[in-house]
Motif scaffolding. Structure first.
Motif, PDB file in Angstrom:
ATOM      1  N   PHE A   5       0.816  -1.208   0.000  1.00  0.00           N
ATOM      2  CA  PHE A   5       0.000   0.000   0.000  1.00  0.00           C
ATOM      3  C   PHE A   5       0.849   1.257   0.000  1.00  0.00           C
ATOM      4  CE2 PHE A   5      -3.117   3.088   1.342  1.00  0.00           C
ATOM      5  CZ  PHE A   5      -4.258   2.656   0.681  1.00  0.00           C
ATOM      6  N   HIS A   6       1.914   1.282   0.770  1.00  0.00           N
ATOM      7  CA  HIS A   6       2.745   2.489   0.872  1.00  0.00           C
ATOM      8  C   HIS A   6       3.480   2.803  -0.437  1.00  0.00           C
ATOM      9  CE1 HIS A   6       5.755  -0.626   1.821  1.00  0.00           C
ATOM     10  NE2 HIS A   6       6.621   0.228   1.317  1.00  0.00           N
ATOM     11  N   GLU A   7       3.511   1.854  -1.375  1.00  0.00           N
ATOM     12  CA  GLU A   7       4.153   2.109  -2.666  1.00  0.00           C
ATOM     13  C   GLU A   7       3.202   2.702  -3.700  1.00  0.00           C
ATOM     14  OE1 GLU A   7       6.375  -1.247  -4.124  1.00  0.00           O
ATOM     15  OE2 GLU A   7       7.442  -1.474  -2.214  1.00  0.00           O
ATOM     16  N   LEU A   8       1.916   2.763  -3.389  1.00  0.00           N
ATOM     17  CA  LEU A   8       0.981   3.432  -4.296  1.00  0.00           C
ATOM     18  C   LEU A   8       1.263   4.935  -4.264  1.00  0.00           C
ATOM     19  CD1 LEU A   8      -2.356   1.604  -3.390  1.00  0.00           C
ATOM     20  CD2 LEU A   8      -1.065   1.387  -5.534  1.00  0.00           C
ATOM     21  N   PRO A   9       1.116   5.618  -5.388  1.00  0.00           N
ATOM     22  CA  PRO A   9       1.382   7.066  -5.388  1.00  0.00           C
ATOM     23  C   PRO A   9       0.303   7.819  -4.611  1.00  0.00           C
ATOM     24  CG  PRO A   9       0.451   6.400  -7.490  1.00  0.00           C
ATOM     25  CD  PRO A   9       0.706   5.131  -6.717  1.00  0.00           C
ATOM     26  N   PRO A  10       0.615   9.038  -4.173  1.00  0.00           N
ATOM     27  CA  PRO A  10      -0.384   9.840  -3.456  1.00  0.00           C
ATOM     28  C   PRO A  10      -1.667  10.048  -4.269  1.00  0.00           C
ATOM     29  CG  PRO A  10       1.774  10.840  -3.226  1.00  0.00           C
ATOM     30  CD  PRO A  10       1.920   9.716  -4.225  1.00  0.00           C
ATOM     31  N   SER A  11      -1.558  10.020  -5.599  1.00  0.00           N
ATOM     32  CA  SER A  11      -2.733  10.214  -6.453  1.00  0.00           C
ATOM     33  C   SER A  11      -3.570   8.947  -6.608  1.00  0.00           C
ATOM     34  CB  SER A  11      -2.291  10.694  -7.832  1.00  0.00           C
ATOM     35  OG  SER A  11      -1.472   9.696  -8.442  1.00  0.00           O
ATOM     36  N   ALA A  12      -3.134   7.831  -6.036  1.00  0.00           N
ATOM     37  CA  ALA A  12      -3.875   6.574  -6.183  1.00  0.00           C
ATOM     38  C   ALA A  12      -5.290   6.734  -5.638  1.00  0.00           C
ATOM     39  CB  ALA A  12      -3.156   5.441  -5.461  1.00  0.00           C
ATOM     40  N   ARG A  13      -6.240   6.158  -6.356  1.00  0.00           N
ATOM     41  CA  ARG A  13      -7.636   6.187  -5.936  1.00  0.00           C
ATOM     42  C   ARG A  13      -7.823   5.179  -4.806  1.00  0.00           C
ATOM     43  NH1 ARG A  13     -12.817   5.144  -9.919  1.00  0.00           N
ATOM     44  NH2 ARG A  13     -14.411   5.518  -8.362  1.00  0.00           N
ATOM     45  N   LEU A 144      -5.458  10.407   2.494  1.00  0.00           N
ATOM     46  CA  LEU A 144      -5.514   9.432   3.580  1.00  0.00           C
ATOM     47  C   LEU A 144      -4.308   9.591   4.489  1.00  0.00           C
ATOM     48  CD1 LEU A 144      -7.051   6.694   4.508  1.00  0.00           C
ATOM     49  CD2 LEU A 144      -5.133   5.579   3.361  1.00  0.00           C
ATOM     50  N   GLU A 145      -3.138   9.685   3.885  1.00  0.00           N
ATOM     51  CA  GLU A 145      -1.903   9.782   4.662  1.00  0.00           C
ATOM     52  C   GLU A 145      -1.758  11.150   5.335  1.00  0.00           C
ATOM     53  OE1 GLU A 145      -0.664   7.025   5.150  1.00  0.00           O
ATOM     54  OE2 GLU A 145      -1.118   5.866   3.371  1.00  0.00           O
ATOM     55  N   ALA A 146      -2.274  12.190   4.712  1.00  0.00           N
ATOM     56  CA  ALA A 146      -2.085  13.549   5.215  1.00  0.00           C
ATOM     57  C   ALA A 146      -3.035  13.931   6.341  1.00  0.00           C
ATOM     58  CB  ALA A 146      -2.229  14.556   4.072  1.00  0.00           C
ATOM     59  N   GLY A 147      -4.221  13.349   6.360  1.00  0.00           N
ATOM     60  CA  GLY A 147      -5.176  13.816   7.356  1.00  0.00           C
ATOM     61  C   GLY A 147      -6.349  12.896   7.581  1.00  0.00           C
TER      62      GLY A 147
END
Length: 164
Positions: A5-13, A144-147
């Motif tokens: 999961f952590h390898e998906l880009p920030p733009s991943a849906r 998700l990661e940011a907030g």
């Protein structure tokens, strides 16, 4: 194709499914192979999807998809919902119900409030503007990661606290 999961880009849906109760450690361990297998096999019109699935906070199934590789189609989204229904049956819980809202409690546990009781919970002070809310409507891994969770006053729940 499965990716961590952590390898998906920030733009991943992403799609977030909230469980009606926390999973036990044994359930989390038992479900891991199914999450990986789903991610490995998930396709869209015969195209391999770069995807991942994991549980967070023992109560949220998060499915992620790198749409830069291939977009989800209606059929692939239908297959993901079938997978979620299979998990519901296997685990004896609900993941598709939307009547409960989740907040992070002071002890780090997830607290559920029924939507119809939200106004009363705010009036009683059980929910405050700074209560950490799991907004399951976010749709990108970066958000998700940011907030997540975020203060309720910074989400669509702001209207319940007199905020604009």
């Amino acid at each position: 194709m499965f990716v961590p999961f952590h390898e998906l880009p920030p733009s991943a849906r992403i799609w977030i499914y909230q469980a009606s109760r926390p999973l036990t450690e044994a359930e989390l361990a038992a479900v891991q192979p199914a999450l990986r297998q789903f991610s490995e096999a998930w396709t869209s019109h015969g195209r391999e999807l770069r995807a991942s699935a994991e549980f967070r906070h023992r109560q949220f199934l998060v499915i992620g998809l790198d749409e830069a590789v291939a977009d989800a189609s209606g059929c692939s989204i239908d297959s993901s919902v079938r997978f979620v229904r299979e998990l519901e049956a296997a685990l004896g819980l609900q993941l598709l119900a939307k009547e409960q809202l989740a907040f992070l409690g002071p002890e780090g546990q997830v607290q559920l409030f029924n939507r119809r009781d939200l106004k009363q919970a705010v009036a009683d002070g059980a929910l405050q503007p700074n209560s950490l809310y799991f907004d399951n409507t976010i749709s990108q891994r970066g958000a998700l990661e940011a907030g997540w969770p975020a203060p309720a006053s910074a989400t669509w729940l702001a209207r319940y606290f007199g905020a604009a």
